[in-house]
Design a protein around this motif. Structure first.
Motif, PDB file in Angstrom:
ATOM      1  N   ARG A  11       2.466   7.966   6.546  1.00 55.17           N
ATOM      2  CA  ARG A  11       1.701   7.356   5.455  1.00 55.17           C
ATOM      3  C   ARG A  11       2.585   7.120   4.227  1.00 55.17           C
ATOM      4  O   ARG A  11       2.453   6.085   3.548  1.00 55.17           O
ATOM      5  N   PHE A  14       4.523   3.843   4.539  1.00 55.86           N
ATOM      6  CA  PHE A  14       3.712   2.663   4.251  1.00 55.86           C
ATOM      7  C   PHE A  14       3.458   2.520   2.750  1.00 55.86           C
ATOM      8  O   PHE A  14       3.363   1.400   2.232  1.00 55.86           O
ATOM      9  N   ALA A  20       7.395  -2.089   6.035  1.00 54.78           N
ATOM     10  CA  ALA A  20       6.745  -1.423   7.167  1.00 54.78           C
ATOM     11  C   ALA A  20       5.509  -2.209   7.586  1.00 54.78           C
ATOM     12  O   ALA A  20       4.610  -2.450   6.775  1.00 54.78           O
TER      13      ALA A  20
END
Length: 249
Positions: A11, A14, A20
């Motif tokens: 996470r 991102f 990404a």
């Protein structure tokens, strides 16, 4: 605990890398993610008094990713290595939460002393490409270290560091809530000082040109004569004082 940690690491990528596109891309194509994953395993073994196997894992990680993290280094949550080639993190280094490191950065030591010899990095810190942080000292929270900087002394929180050696520029004392990834947009105090000097020289040159066009700057004042006259072209100066008028300075 391993799988929640992996989800957190994915996470974070991102959140901080607009390139990404998918989870599979991150899992298979991001060397920073691979290096952190290898380190989590090696560090767990290191804490359980294993020596050889964690070192072998770190060397395998270095071979595959170009990133060297000693198994003894303490890495916090939300750690992100962008690109990562050439990143080195020493044995006694400590990295806080939400830290971002770019390629070529080093958290290293400065000698052969035992014990704590690598830096401690606070939370929400961004370390630019090629930056070197050398020695056993504390880097505060919400710090941004410019690309190519060399830091060898403690850094207070809410500051930006640039240059060689690193110079501190205050962030107006305002904490950074989220990591500020603009490690290219940094002040340059040396360049600002040179600009100020250039403006001052231009100003003085303009004054000299203006004064020379109107009158001579120098005046001859004889010891026993209060009369004033312009400086002669080939006059003798023996027994005379040459002074500047106060309004010419």
């Amino acid at each position: 605990m391993l799988f929640p940690q992996l989800r957190r690491d994915v996470r974070v990528i991102f959140e901080r890398d607009p390139a990404a596109k998918s989870i599979w891309e991150v899992i298979f194509c991001y060397p920073g993610f691979h290096a952190v994953l290898f380190h989590r395993v090696a560090h767990w073994m290191y804490l359980h008094k294993m020596v050889l196997i964690p070192r072998m894992i770190s060397q395998l990680s270095r071979f595959l990713t170009g990133i060297e993290i000693h198994p003894g280094a303490k890495i916090g949550q939300g750690f992100f290595i962008d690109h990562g080639t050439g990143v080195v993190i020493g044995e006694t280094a400590e990295v806080g939460d939400n830290v971002t490191i770019y390629q070529g950065a080093t958290l290293g030591g400065t000698g052969k002393e035992k014990g704590k010899r690598h830096p401690t990095i606070g939370n929400n810190v961004v370390i630019g490409a090629g930056a070197k942080i050398l020695g056993s000292f504390k880097v505060g929270d919400n710090v941004k270290i410019g690309a190519g900087s060399v830091v060898n002394k403690p850094i207070p929180s809410d500051t930006t560091v640039v240059g060689v050696p690193g110079r501190i520029v205050l962030h107006h004392g305002i904490p950074i809530k989220d990591p500020d990834l603009r490690h290219d947009d940094l002040p340059d105090p040396v360049n600002e000082m040179l600009k100020c000097l250039m403006h001052r020289v231009e100003y003085l040159e303009q004054r000299l040109i203006k004064e020379e066009s109107g009158y001579n700057v120098f005046e001859i004042i004889q010891h026993n004569d209060s009369s004033k006259r312009a400086v002669p072209a080939t006059g003798e100066r023996e027994g005379r004082d040459v002074r500047l008028r106060s309004d010419d300075l």
